[in-house]
Design an enzyme around this catalytic site. Structure first.
Site, PDB file in Angstrom:
ATOM      1  N   LYS A  75       0.843  -1.195   0.000  1.00 21.09           N
ATOM      2  CA  LYS A  75       0.000   0.000   0.000  1.00 21.09           C
ATOM      3  C   LYS A  75       0.880   1.247   0.000  1.00 21.09           C
ATOM      4  CE  LYS A  75      -3.952   1.792   2.722  1.00 21.09           C
ATOM      5  NZ  LYS A  75      -4.763   1.529   3.928  1.00 21.09           N
ATOM      6  N   SER A  93      -9.668   1.285   3.153  1.00 19.63           N
ATOM      7  CA  SER A  93      -8.858   2.116   2.291  1.00 19.63           C
ATOM      8  C   SER A  93      -7.793   1.383   1.481  1.00 19.63           C
ATOM      9  CB  SER A  93      -8.165   3.181   3.144  1.00 19.63           C
ATOM     10  OG  SER A  93      -7.285   2.568   4.074  1.00 19.63           O
ATOM     11  N   SER A 130      -9.789  -1.283   7.215  1.00 18.54           N
ATOM     12  CA  SER A 130      -9.236  -0.994   5.886  1.00 18.54           C
ATOM     13  C   SER A 130      -8.579  -2.152   5.161  1.00 18.54           C
ATOM     14  CB  SER A 130      -8.246   0.169   5.966  1.00 18.54           C
ATOM     15  OG  SER A 130      -8.937   1.386   6.078  1.00 18.54           O
TER      16      SER A 130
END
Lengths: 515, 522
Positions: B72, B157, B181
């Site tokens: 990420k 996310s 997330s």
């Protein structure tokens, strides 16, 4: 006219004497090239986390115990928010909700030699800020992060102090304590020790007036100046019927306090627990076995290893000899108490004041020049004690003492050995010295009896005495093979000659009276 | 083996193939690069790696040698942009690797790219990125064929991380989980998503959202893969004081797991209105499977569940306000505009550099932090946090000093695990998600972000507040009103440091559900 009662509380910020910063491994050096001592965390690089410095915690725990505080086995860290450029995280890490230690006290000797007590409200660990430098000529603001994140202990007192001179005596005592335990070198000129003073005055001794806070006093004289100025200022305001504003003030170079931030009373630090730091868990002798961390800190161990504190040395010195306060202060400030006490314990016969003076005049400047502590002194206290003893008991000549001292420092030999090797031992036995004197005086009587007639016929009395003395001493030196203690011998000779002169004067008086 | 089949394998499977020299690391790299080109429309990377480490050719046998992965874009990667999908950090190139990235490199993994995400990890759709929304691989091709430019959201996310694994571009990926997330996008994209115990993985080098809740998480195609990566990433890090100090034992997953004797708790507060019937059915089916396999299934209660979102929002926003203060273009972040005064410059740059949601959370956080609001918000949130954790401690019969020194249970038996759905809906179309999350900012509706979206975050956020581990496992498909089949995720929760129990039960669910549709349908 009203009488006004000032009330003073202090916040002391002392930089912890560690190699690296409180939460990073950047080094901590005074006057290093700007921004050369900055780790990623100090520059608040995203994703970096604070790693608590173990040594800083140990020093803060020792400080807390030295200030007679109760150390919390579980304390925590909070963020105190300021948005200044020299505080790159946007917050300072401090201990607001659960500080390291609480409820202590410090006893100190006031200027009038009275013992007084200041209560310590709390002791907490926190970060120092960086420095902003404003170049007004160039219109630039420069930032130096070398100091950002350096570990501090903040020592908060209760408002227990009534005068600026008491404040100074108290601060001096705290400085001595921190220096004795080695938690801070307390060099105010290098910014290692700074004081905030909360000052209020009231016409009623039992009521506290509105206080102002004078921040960042960074010179010792400034403490007295700031407090005195502030007391006078506040009294003037109150006498004129005005109100003191609760605000933060700064101290100017000329010793006046000026308002710093008008809205300070409304400044909101917005404290919040720091989610990056787990609780600071400390252990005792009982709990250390169950500690999960290899680096767990045992507070009992720190407490039992605390060095002797200045108050204890003061007590011992007072018991030892009725020194004046200034001398004891001098000894404590220069950390010579331990050396001195060991010396007199080894040789209780030495003259106390002469010994203190010898250390003050000879040894202290030597150590300062070499940047050594008394612990590191090449001349051990026992050895200096032997030398002092031999000097004060006339086993050696006073003029030889310095020679021996110098040689002992240079060669690492003990004074006893040096004196022995050089044959510097003197005879100080009064019977022996007197018999030599008798012998020489007999000689003189036979060879030139005129010299023993007083008052002399052709000379002034003083000249005659002087001449005779040097002749006698010279002869004794020869007879005794230089072993007679010079100073003692001179005293004996003087005494004998004075006696002779007096006897003859008496005789003349009585014969004159009879004629 | 046909190389175009390779990307359908799990990490464990390709490791076997590599071990027996059936394939080479170059084959894997080629396959994944090909896959990345084929599925580039999904927008799961912010930046792809151009040059690969020659280490993959070395003879040294490393556990992840040559295995493609992605990370990420809020994890620091040395010499490679780390943007947090924000304009603010468009050109931000770190000088060091996050600890998890460093470990994966050290174990021989091959990084393919940085995963797209919601800006600064704020979002649950994967839609709020300055690089554009992440698209869910599921039914993407069908929608395109139908001439529909709409797409299913990947979840957030960590949307890019989930989509990259689901699309076959990487064999595993690393996301971050602050309030769900990792698990939400895992459920939406039909992959396994693990959120470990707080402190099991190092946060060093992870750009923080909420320091006390953030934890790196793992996306994989199987439970065994998840355990494999977990064993690599777990452990104390001297650069992160919040990592667990004791040694964390390795987790092992057997080829067949049974759950006999386990106690599975079903928290009654998690039966909520609006749960999709297919998801409810999948949950019931799983309960029955556990029961049939000899586990004891009991009902438990988490009475403070309703306070999870307020507690989370306050803690999260407060940290956001502080953590993002340094992005003022003086310290970090780009200088976007020219103003005359420092404050004006800061204002203009921050206004330009952050999206609406980020700005809203900063404002809310600063509000919560005001001294006058301390009692009303921060202190309440802190005590709610203890209460919520206490609920879980009770359900697991755990001794927890922050709640009570004594072990206590709410029911007759302490649970080994809790079982709920991960989300109450399957991945929605981007158009309906936009309306749901109110991303288009309808008048008078603009506080949606501050109350959360129960459809996606109801089941997952409390886990972060309690600091305990959870895993989302794909168990089946649900056919939606558009006639598209979308994956369903179930959520298993354990007490802290009991990831081994999670893996065991997750593996059981995986083998029972026989979910292997993940690639065929794309």
């Amino acid at each position: 006219m009203n009488r006004w009662f000032p009330l003073i509380g202090l916040e002391i910020h002392a930089q912890l004497n560690t190699k690296s910063k409180l939460f990073s491994n950047a080094s901590k050096k005074f006057m290093a090239t700007p921004n050369s001592c900055v780790a990623r965390f100090d520059a608040s690089m995203p994703g970096t986390l604070p790693i608590l410095n173990r040594k800083a915690v140990e020093l803060a725990v020792a400080t807390s115990y030295a200030l007679n505080c109760q150390v919390a086995l579980k304390s925590s860290f909070d963020r105190k928010h300021y948005f200044y450029a020299d505080m790159p995280q946007g917050y300072q890490i401090t201990q607001q909700r659960a500080p390291l230690a609480k409820h202590g006290f410090v006893d100190y000797l006031s200027e009038s030699s009275k013992m007084k007590r200041v209560h310590i409200h709390q002791v907490q660990l926190e970060q120092d800020s960086g420095k902003s430098l404003h170049d007004e000529k160039e219109g630039l603001s420069l930032i130096d992060l070398n100091r950002a994140g350096v570990g501090l202990v903040e020592i908060v007192t209760s408002p227990d102090i009534r005068s600026s001179s008491d404040a100074c005596s108290f601060v001096k005592e705290v400085m001595k304590i921190l220096q004795y335990i080695g938690s801070c070198t307390c060099k105010m000129e290098e910014g290692e020790f700074r004081v905030d003073a909360n000052v209020s005055v009231s016409a009623d001794i039992s009521v506290m007036g509105t206080r102002t806070e004078i921040k960042n006093i960074n010179r010792f004289k400034g403490i007295k100046q700031a407090i005195d100025y502030e007391i006078t200022r506040q009294i003037k305001i109150l006498q004129e019927g005005g109100k003191v504003v609760n605000e933060t003030r700064g101290l100017t170079n000329s010793g006046e306090t000026v308002s710093m931030r008008e809205k300070e009373s409304a400044y909101d630090y917005r404290f919040m627990p720091d989610g990056n730091l787990p609780y600071l868990i400390l252990h005792t002798n009982e709990s250390i076995g169950k500690a999960q961390h290899k680096n767990a800190i045992n507070v009992d161990e720190i407490r039992s290893n605390l060095p002797t504190l200045p108050s204890e040395y003061r007590r011992r010195l007072q018991n030892e000899y009725p020194f004046e306060k200034d001398i004891i202060d001098f000894m404590l400030e220069n950390k010579m108490a331990e050396y001195y006490l060991a010396l007199v314990a080894h040789r209780p016969q030495v003259d106390r004041m002469l010994t203190f003076d010898y250390i003050r005049v000879h040894l202290l400047p030597y150590l300062e020049r070499k940047e050594l502590s008394f612990d590191e002194c090449p001349l051990k206290s026992n050895d200096l004690g032997d030398l002092m003893y031999m000097t004060h008991s006339y086993q050696i000549d006073g003029s030889i003492c310095n020679k021996v001292y110098q040689e002992a420092l240079d060669t690492n030999k003990s004074p006893v050995q040096i004196i022995k090797e050089n044959g510097w031992y003197k005879i100080s036995d009064e019977t022996m010295l007197s018999s030599w004197l008798d012998q020489v005086l007999d000689e003189v009587k036979q060879q030139s009896p005129d010299l023993l007639v007083f008052p002399p016929k052709r000379r002034k009395l003083e000249t005659a005495v002087k001449k005779l003395t040097s002749h006698v001493i010279g002869r004794i030196a020869i007879i005794s093979d230089g072993k007679a203690h010079a100073k003692l011998m001179r005293m004996i000779v003087k005494k004998r000659l004075d006696m002779l002169i007096d006897e003859q004067r008496e005789e003349q008086k009585s014969s004159g009276a009879s004629s | 083996m046909a190389s175009n089949e390779l990307f359908r394998k799990t990490l464990i499977q390709v490791r076997e193939l590599l071990k027996h020299n059936k394939i080479s690391p170059e084959d894997l790299l080629t396959v994944c690069q090909h896959r990345m080109r084929e599925t580039s429309a999904l927008n799961y990377f912010t930046n792809a790696v151009e040059k690969h480490d020659p280490l993959i050719n070395s003879k040294i046998d490393l556990p992840l040698k040559g295995i493609p992965f992605s990370v990420k874009d809020n994890f620091y990667t040395e010499d490679m942009p780390t943007t947090c999908a924000s304009l603010m950090l468009e050109n931000h190139i770190p000088e060091f690797n996050a600890t998890v990235v460093e470990k994966l490199h050290a174990y021989g993994g091959s990084m393919m790219g940085k995963d797209n995400m919601d800006e600064f990890a704020m979002g649950s759709g994967g839609c709020e990125s300055q690089f554009g929304p992440v698209r869910n691989p599921w039914n993407h091709a069908q929608l395109q064929e139908e001439g529909n430019d709409d797409f299913y959201v990947a979840g957030g996310s960590s949307g890019g991380s989930a989509a990259a694994v689901a699309a076959g571009a990487t064999f595993f990926s690393i996301g971050s989980d602050t309030g769900g997330s990792v698990r939400v996008p895992a459920a939406f994209c039909g992959v396994v998503g693990l959120k470990p115990t707080y402190g099991a993985f190092s946060r060093h080098g992870l750009v923080p959202l909420c320091n006390s809740l953030d934890v790196p998480g793992i996306f994989t195609r199987s439970v065994a893969d998840s355990a494999f990566v977990f064993n690599i990433l777990k452990g104390r890090d001297i650069n992160d004081p919040t990592t667990i100090q004791q040694k964390i034992p390795n987790s092992r997953v057997k080829p067949e797991e049974d759950v006999k004797g386990m106690v599975i708790g079903i928290p009654k507060e998690h039966y909520i209105d609006g749960t999709h019937p297919d998801i409810r059915a999948a949950w019931d089916k799983a309960i029955k499977q556990f029961d049939d396999a000899g586990a004891t299934v009991i009902e438990v209660s988490l009475p403070n569940q309703e306070y999870v979102q307020p507690c989370y929002r306050i803690l999260c926003c407060s940290d956001v306000a502080i953590n993002l203060a340094k992005f003022d273009e003086f310290e970090y972040g780009r200088r976007a505009r020219h103003g005359e005064f420092k404050e004006e410059l800061k204002y203009l740059s921050r206004d330009y550099g952050f999206n609406e949601k980020v700005k809203r959370r900063i404002a809310a956080g600063n509000f919560f932090l005001l001294e006058e609001n301390k009692e009303k918000f921060i202190n309440k949130a802190l005590s709610l946090r203890r209460m919520i954790r206490g609920d879980y401690a009770k359900a697991f019969g755990a001794k927890d000093s922050s709640v009570s020194p004594f072990a206590s249970t709410s029911g007759p038996l302490p649970c080994d695990l809790l079982l709920t759905p991960t989300t109450s809906v399957t991945s929605p179309l981007h158009s309906s998600f936009t309306a749901m999350a109110d991303l288009d900012g309808t008048e008078g509706q603009d506080h949606k972000d501050l109350v959360g979206m129960p459809e996606v975050d109801y089941h997952v956020t409390g886990i972060n507040i309690a600091g305990i581990p959870a895993i989302s496992v794909p168990v089946g498909l649900s056919t939606n009103q558009h006639g598209h089949e979308m994956p369903i995720g179930l959520h298993l929760v354990a007490w802290e440091q009991q990831e081994n129990k999670l893996f065991r039960a997750a593996k059981f669910l995986e083998q029972e559900s026989n979910f292997h549709h993940w690639v065929e349908n794309h």
